[in-house]
Design an enzyme around this catalytic site. Structure first.
Site, PDB file in Angstrom:
ATOM      1  N   ASN A 298       0.796  -1.073  -0.178  1.00  0.00           N
ATOM      2  CA  ASN A 298      -0.102  -0.075   0.004  1.00  0.00           C
ATOM      3  C   ASN A 298       0.784   1.150  -0.158  1.00  0.00           C
ATOM      4  O   ASN A 298       1.975   1.303   0.734  1.00  0.00           O
ATOM      5  CB  ASN A 298      -1.213   0.164   1.367  1.00  0.00           C
ATOM      6  CG  ASN A 298      -0.406  -0.190   2.508  1.00  0.00           C
ATOM      7  OD1 ASN A 298       0.463  -0.728   2.668  1.00  0.00           O
ATOM      8  ND2 ASN A 298      -1.163   0.401   3.540  1.00  0.00           N
TER       9      ASN A 298
ATOM     10  N   GLU B   7       0.614   5.313   0.608  1.00  0.00           N
ATOM     11  CA  GLU B   7      -0.450   6.055   0.963  1.00  0.00           C
ATOM     12  C   GLU B   7       0.020   7.591   0.536  1.00  0.00           C
ATOM     13  O   GLU B   7       1.142   7.738   0.188  1.00  0.00           O
ATOM     14  CB  GLU B   7      -0.685   6.165   2.580  1.00  0.00           C
ATOM     15  CG  GLU B   7      -1.223   4.888   2.935  1.00  0.00           C
ATOM     16  CD  GLU B   7      -1.601   4.704   4.478  1.00  0.00           C
ATOM     17  OE1 GLU B   7      -1.012   5.405   5.190  1.00  0.00           O
ATOM     18  OE2 GLU B   7      -2.188   3.757   4.757  1.00  0.00           O
TER      19      GLU B   7
ATOM     20  N   CYS C 243      -4.242   0.711  -2.484  1.00  0.00           N
ATOM     21  CA  CYS C 243      -4.023  -0.455  -1.626  1.00  0.00           C
ATOM     22  C   CYS C 243      -2.748  -1.413  -2.444  1.00  0.00           C
ATOM     23  O   CYS C 243      -2.563  -1.178  -3.580  1.00  0.00           O
ATOM     24  CB  CYS C 243      -5.340  -1.366  -1.703  1.00  0.00           C
ATOM     25  SG  CYS C 243      -6.508  -0.805  -0.713  1.00  0.00           S
TER      26      CYS C 243
ATOM     27  N   GLU D  40      -2.881  -4.588  -3.078  1.00  0.00           N
ATOM     28  CA  GLU D  40      -3.422  -5.389  -4.048  1.00  0.00           C
ATOM     29  C   GLU D  40      -3.405  -4.708  -5.479  1.00  0.00           C
ATOM     30  O   GLU D  40      -2.866  -5.521  -6.589  1.00  0.00           O
ATOM     31  CB  GLU D  40      -4.898  -6.085  -3.765  1.00  0.00           C
ATOM     32  CG  GLU D  40      -4.753  -6.767  -2.607  1.00  0.00           C
ATOM     33  CD  GLU D  40      -5.322  -5.832  -1.239  1.00  0.00           C
ATOM     34  OE1 GLU D  40      -4.868  -4.838  -1.230  1.00  0.00           O
ATOM     35  OE2 GLU D  40      -5.996  -6.312  -0.405  1.00  0.00           O
TER      36      GLU D  40
ATOM     37  N   CYS E 157     -10.441  -4.650  -0.119  1.00  0.00           N
ATOM     38  CA  CYS E 157     -11.758  -3.629  -0.343  1.00  0.00           C
ATOM     39  C   CYS E 157     -12.338  -3.997  -1.800  1.00  0.00           C
ATOM     40  O   CYS E 157     -11.982  -4.624  -2.708  1.00  0.00           O
ATOM     41  CB  CYS E 157     -11.197  -2.407  -0.250  1.00  0.00           C
ATOM     42  SG  CYS E 157     -10.200  -1.573  -1.598  1.00  0.00           S
TER      43      CYS E 157
ATOM     44  N   CYS F  11     -10.409  -3.275  -4.988  1.00  0.00           N
ATOM     45  CA  CYS F  11      -9.496  -4.056  -5.162  1.00  0.00           C
ATOM     46  C   CYS F  11     -10.116  -5.326  -5.822  1.00  0.00           C
ATOM     47  O   CYS F  11      -9.308  -6.049  -6.771  1.00  0.00           O
ATOM     48  CB  CYS F  11      -8.373  -4.407  -4.192  1.00  0.00           C
ATOM     49  SG  CYS F  11      -7.397  -3.124  -3.845  1.00  0.00           S
TER      50      CYS F  11
HETATM   51  N1  THU Z   1      -5.322  -1.439   2.333  1.00  0.00           N
HETATM   52  C1  THU Z   1      -4.758  -2.086   1.364  1.00  0.00           C
HETATM   53  O1  THU Z   1      -3.403  -2.011   1.180  1.00  0.00           O
HETATM   54  N2  THU Z   1      -5.278  -3.337   1.281  1.00  0.00           N
HETATM   55  C2  THU Z   1      -6.290  -3.922   1.736  1.00  0.00           C
HETATM   56  O2  THU Z   1      -6.991  -5.040   1.301  1.00  0.00           O
HETATM   57  C3  THU Z   1      -6.937  -3.001   2.945  1.00  0.00           C
HETATM   58  C4  THU Z   1      -6.451  -1.768   3.098  1.00  0.00           C
HETATM   59  C5  THU Z   1      -4.552  -0.272   2.937  1.00  0.00           C
HETATM   60  C6  THU Z   1      -5.085   1.135   2.514  1.00  0.00           C
HETATM   61  C7  THU Z   1      -4.538   1.921   3.375  1.00  0.00           C
HETATM   62  O3  THU Z   1      -3.353   2.323   3.049  1.00  0.00           O
HETATM   63  C8  THU Z   1      -4.338   1.041   4.683  1.00  0.00           C
HETATM   64  O4  THU Z   1      -4.546  -0.242   4.335  1.00  0.00           O
HETATM   65  C9  THU Z   1      -5.608   1.239   5.543  1.00  0.00           C
HETATM   66  O5  THU Z   1      -6.718   1.022   5.180  1.00  0.00           O
END
Ligand code: THU
Length: 158
Positions: free
Chosen positions: A61, A63, A72, A74, A112, A115
């Protein structure tokens, strides 16, 4: 009026029950969590895609201070895999995460909606099922196809 029941199922394995190739993929996803960029949520996610030719591609991920601009693990992974290897079906995708305490999550996180949509497209474009392995401590949730994670999906503009 009629009711339509839609069923989905997943199998929970212990890591040792999985083939060596999948155990290696899980380990790659776990290692990837350490390369996450998550200064806002402090939630570190790693994903690892196994391509048909055996290549493993990982992502995390990413940000951003403008929160919705982040992405994310994925989607980072699948977009990169599909960009670098546009002719290689993604056979499996493993996802691992560490929580704000730095420890691996238990039970696994589940992807999510955005994804799931991207996983499904990646599966559909190659016509090959993508196995999804959701990694928790001592237990791996496995679905045989991304489609199982997104029933009644939008997949046509016609
Ligand atoms: N996140 C992912 O990378 N994958 C998921 O399946 C769920 C959430 C990340 C998004 C954000 O950077 C952090 O996790 C918190 O939600």
């Amino acid at each position: 009026m009629k009711e339509i029941d839609i069923h989905t199922s997943l199998i929970v394995y212990t890591p040792e029950e999985l083939p060596a190739e999948e155990q290696a993929l899980i380990e790659a996803a776990r290692q990837a969590t350490h390369r996450s960029y998550a200064p806002y949520s402090h939630f570190s996610v790693g994903a690892a895609a196994l391509l048909a030719d055996g290549t493993i591609v990982t992502g995390t991920n990413q940000e951003n201070v403008a929160y919705p601009s982040g992405i994310c693990a994925e989607r980072t992974t699948l977009f990169y895999a599909n960009s670098q290897y546009p002719d290689q079906p993604v056979k499996a995708l493993a996802i691992a995460a560490r929580g704000t305490d730095g420890k691996e999550v238990h039970p696994p996180i589940t992807p999510c909606g955005a994804c799931r949509q991207v996983m499904l497209e990646s599966e559909n474009r190659f016509g090959t099922p993508m196995k999804v392995l959701l990694c928790g401590v001592g237990q791996i949730y496995v679905v045989e196809s991304a489609r199982s994670l997104l029933p009644i999906s939008f997949d046509s503009l016609t």
